[in-house]
Write a protein that holds these residues in place. Structure first.
Motif, PDB file in Angstrom:
ATOM      1  N   ASP A 195      -4.774  -7.547   4.643  1.00 23.03           N
ATOM      2  CA  ASP A 195      -3.490  -8.198   4.365  1.00 23.03           C
ATOM      3  C   ASP A 195      -2.346  -7.177   4.308  1.00 23.03           C
ATOM      4  OD1 ASP A 195      -5.413 -10.131   3.968  1.00 23.03           O
ATOM      5  OD2 ASP A 195      -4.434 -11.013   2.224  1.00 23.03           O
ATOM      6  N   ASP A 196      -2.687  -5.973   3.855  1.00 19.44           N
ATOM      7  CA  ASP A 196      -1.685  -4.924   3.689  1.00 19.44           C
ATOM      8  C   ASP A 196      -1.083  -4.473   5.015  1.00 19.44           C
ATOM      9  OD1 ASP A 196      -0.296  -3.145   1.872  1.00 19.44           O
ATOM     10  OD2 ASP A 196      -1.475  -1.517   2.741  1.00 19.44           O
ATOM     11  N   LEU A 197      -1.691  -4.850   6.124  1.00 15.78           N
ATOM     12  CA  LEU A 197      -1.174  -4.431   7.419  1.00 15.78           C
ATOM     13  C   LEU A 197       0.204  -5.021   7.705  1.00 15.78           C
ATOM     14  CD1 LEU A 197      -4.409  -4.564   9.614  1.00 15.78           C
ATOM     15  CD2 LEU A 197      -3.211  -2.540   8.740  1.00 15.78           C
ATOM     16  N   VAL A 198       0.555  -6.119   7.048  1.00 16.97           N
ATOM     17  CA  VAL A 198       1.905  -6.671   7.207  1.00 16.97           C
ATOM     18  C   VAL A 198       2.927  -5.684   6.658  1.00 16.97           C
ATOM     19  CG1 VAL A 198       3.442  -8.583   6.650  1.00 16.97           C
ATOM     20  CG2 VAL A 198       1.006  -9.019   7.059  1.00 16.97           C
ATOM     21  N   ARG A 199       2.647  -5.169   5.462  1.00 21.24           N
ATOM     22  CA  ARG A 199       3.538  -4.173   4.849  1.00 21.24           C
ATOM     23  C   ARG A 199       3.528  -2.879   5.656  1.00 21.24           C
ATOM     24  NH1 ARG A 199       3.005   0.324   1.916  1.00 21.24           N
ATOM     25  NH2 ARG A 199       0.739   0.123   2.057  1.00 21.24           N
ATOM     26  N   VAL A 200       2.348  -2.447   6.050  1.00 21.90           N
ATOM     27  CA  VAL A 200       2.219  -1.197   6.802  1.00 21.90           C
ATOM     28  C   VAL A 200       3.025  -1.262   8.097  1.00 21.90           C
ATOM     29  CG1 VAL A 200       0.592   0.202   8.145  1.00 21.90           C
ATOM     30  CG2 VAL A 200       0.003  -0.506   5.821  1.00 21.90           C
ATOM     31  N   TYR A 201       2.944  -2.388   8.793  1.00 24.03           N
ATOM     32  CA  TYR A 201       3.674  -2.508  10.064  1.00 24.03           C
ATOM     33  C   TYR A 201       5.164  -2.331   9.851  1.00 24.03           C
ATOM     34  CZ  TYR A 201       5.389  -4.116  14.527  1.00 24.03           C
ATOM     35  OH  TYR A 201       6.036  -4.168  15.742  1.00 24.03           O
ATOM     36  N   SER A 202       5.689  -2.893   8.767  1.00 27.90           N
ATOM     37  CA  SER A 202       7.135  -2.798   8.527  1.00 27.90           C
ATOM     38  C   SER A 202       7.576  -1.350   8.339  1.00 27.90           C
ATOM     39  CB  SER A 202       7.516  -3.614   7.289  1.00 27.90           C
ATOM     40  OG  SER A 202       7.025  -3.019   6.095  1.00 27.90           O
ATOM     41  N   ILE A 203       6.658  -0.483   7.918  1.00 28.53           N
ATOM     42  CA  ILE A 203       6.962   0.929   7.704  1.00 28.53           C
ATOM     43  C   ILE A 203       6.831   1.732   8.994  1.00 28.53           C
ATOM     44  CG2 ILE A 203       6.227   3.030   6.487  1.00 28.53           C
ATOM     45  CD1 ILE A 203       5.303   1.197   4.189  1.00 28.53           C
ATOM     46  N   ILE A 204       5.771   1.469   9.754  1.00 28.01           N
ATOM     47  CA  ILE A 204       5.494   2.313  10.917  1.00 28.01           C
ATOM     48  C   ILE A 204       6.208   1.847  12.182  1.00 28.01           C
ATOM     49  CG2 ILE A 204       3.267   2.906   9.915  1.00 28.01           C
ATOM     50  CD1 ILE A 204       1.907   1.197  12.028  1.00 28.01           C
ATOM     51  N   ALA A 205       6.565   0.572  12.274  1.00 26.84           N
ATOM     52  CA  ALA A 205       7.173   0.057  13.509  1.00 26.84           C
ATOM     53  C   ALA A 205       8.440   0.810  13.904  1.00 26.84           C
ATOM     54  CB  ALA A 205       7.450  -1.442  13.375  1.00 26.84           C
ATOM     55  N   PRO A 206       9.393   1.035  12.983  1.00 24.13           N
ATOM     56  CA  PRO A 206      10.606   1.766  13.391  1.00 24.13           C
ATOM     57  C   PRO A 206      10.303   3.178  13.884  1.00 24.13           C
ATOM     58  CG  PRO A 206      10.938   0.657  11.290  1.00 24.13           C
ATOM     59  CD  PRO A 206       9.470   0.589  11.582  1.00 24.13           C
ATOM     60  N   LYS A 207       9.288   3.817  13.312  1.00 29.53           N
ATOM     61  CA  LYS A 207       8.938   5.186  13.698  1.00 29.53           C
ATOM     62  C   LYS A 207       8.288   5.239  15.070  1.00 29.53           C
ATOM     63  CE  LYS A 207       8.356   6.385   8.834  1.00 29.53           C
ATOM     64  NZ  LYS A 207       7.434   6.826   7.755  1.00 29.53           N
ATOM     65  N   LEU A 208       7.698   4.117  15.480  1.00 31.36           N
ATOM     66  CA  LEU A 208       7.061   4.046  16.788  1.00 31.36           C
ATOM     67  C   LEU A 208       7.966   3.406  17.834  1.00 31.36           C
ATOM     68  CD1 LEU A 208       3.489   2.886  15.675  1.00 31.36           C
ATOM     69  CD2 LEU A 208       4.093   5.137  16.596  1.00 31.36           C
ATOM     70  N   GLY A 209       9.148   2.976  17.400  1.00 30.74           N
ATOM     71  CA  GLY A 209      10.068   2.315  18.310  1.00 30.74           C
ATOM     72  C   GLY A 209       9.675   0.891  18.630  1.00 30.74           C
TER      73      GLY A 209
END
Length: 237
Positions: free
Chosen positions: A64-78
């Motif tokens: 479930d935590d992958l929703v939060r994780v994505y919000s953090i890593i997405a901008p860094k990966l473009g």
């Protein structure tokens, strides 16, 4: 090494990373989102960012935590932001594949041992993982059941209590896992015999798994589940 592979009644397993290839699952999902957005995603960079984002005091239960994780890593990966993409990453767990050798190896091991799953994943995700593996488990413990996550010793004590009710003890268990941080180190501290499945033996670093403060030399060491099953078959012959 005090016991042979044939000296155990139970094999306990980490699931995500040992039997289920979560790194490939995460990279494939992020790569798919990237392809749609015209962005190339470096898999190892994504895993490093995932690892840094995942292991914090604010983490939710996995996956479930992958929703939060994505919000953090997405901008860094473009990558595009938006909760729907985080939910897509979370939901991809239901389709993560086992390592190519996992299902067959577990079927072979189940002929000799009682197999027990010990996963930090939630029950809903474990249900999919178990189906992918051919439902080989005699018993299973998830983060929903234990209300904690490895390497918390309390997680392991739930399993010790279960085995104890069957008349066994931790001496009857071989703990099998790829994570030095979540499994191998703490199992040693708790007096268990352990088996390290070094899935990333041909790759540098710890990928999506946190690096341990110190390396623990395992009692048994293989590069795959197939190697473990082969060793058991050879010892039985």
């Amino acid at each position: 090494m005090s016991k042979s592979l044939l000296g155990f009644k139970y094999l306990t397993f980490d699931v995500v990373g040992t039997l289920i290839d979560f790194e490939a699952g995460i990279k494939n999902c992020l790569g798919g989102i990237g392809a749609e957005a015209g962005v190339s995603v470096d898999g190892e960079e994504a895993l490093a960012l995932y690892r840094a984002a995942r292991y914090t005091d604010h983490a939710d239960l996995f996956p479930d935590d992958l929703v939060r994780v994505y919000s953090i890593i997405a901008p860094k990966l473009g990558l595009p932001t938006g909760v729907e993409y985080g939910e897509r990453l979370r939901d991809s767990a239901a389709r993560w594949a086992g390592f190519p050798d996992s299902k067959d190896a577990m079927a072979r091991l189940a002929k000799r041992y009682k197999l027990i799953a010990m996963t930090n994943a939630r029950r809903w995700a474990f249900t999919h993982f178990s189906t992918e593996l051919g439902d080989p488990f005699y018993a299973s413990f998830t983060a929903d059941d234990t209300k904690t996550e490895k390497p918390d010793p309390a997680f392991f004590h739930h399993v010790f209590d279960f085995v104890g009710r069957e008349g066994g003890s931790k001496d009857d268990i071989l703990h099998v896992a790829q994570s030095q941080y979540h499994d191998i180190g703490i199992s040693r501290q708790l007096g268990m015999t352990n088996c390290w499945i070094q899935r990333r033996h041909a790759q540098k670093g710890y990928g999506g798994t946190i690096e341990p403060a110190q390396f623990t030399e395992p009692d048994f060491h293989f590069h795959s589940m197939a190697e473990l099953a082969d060793a058991v078959d050879a010892a039985t012959a």
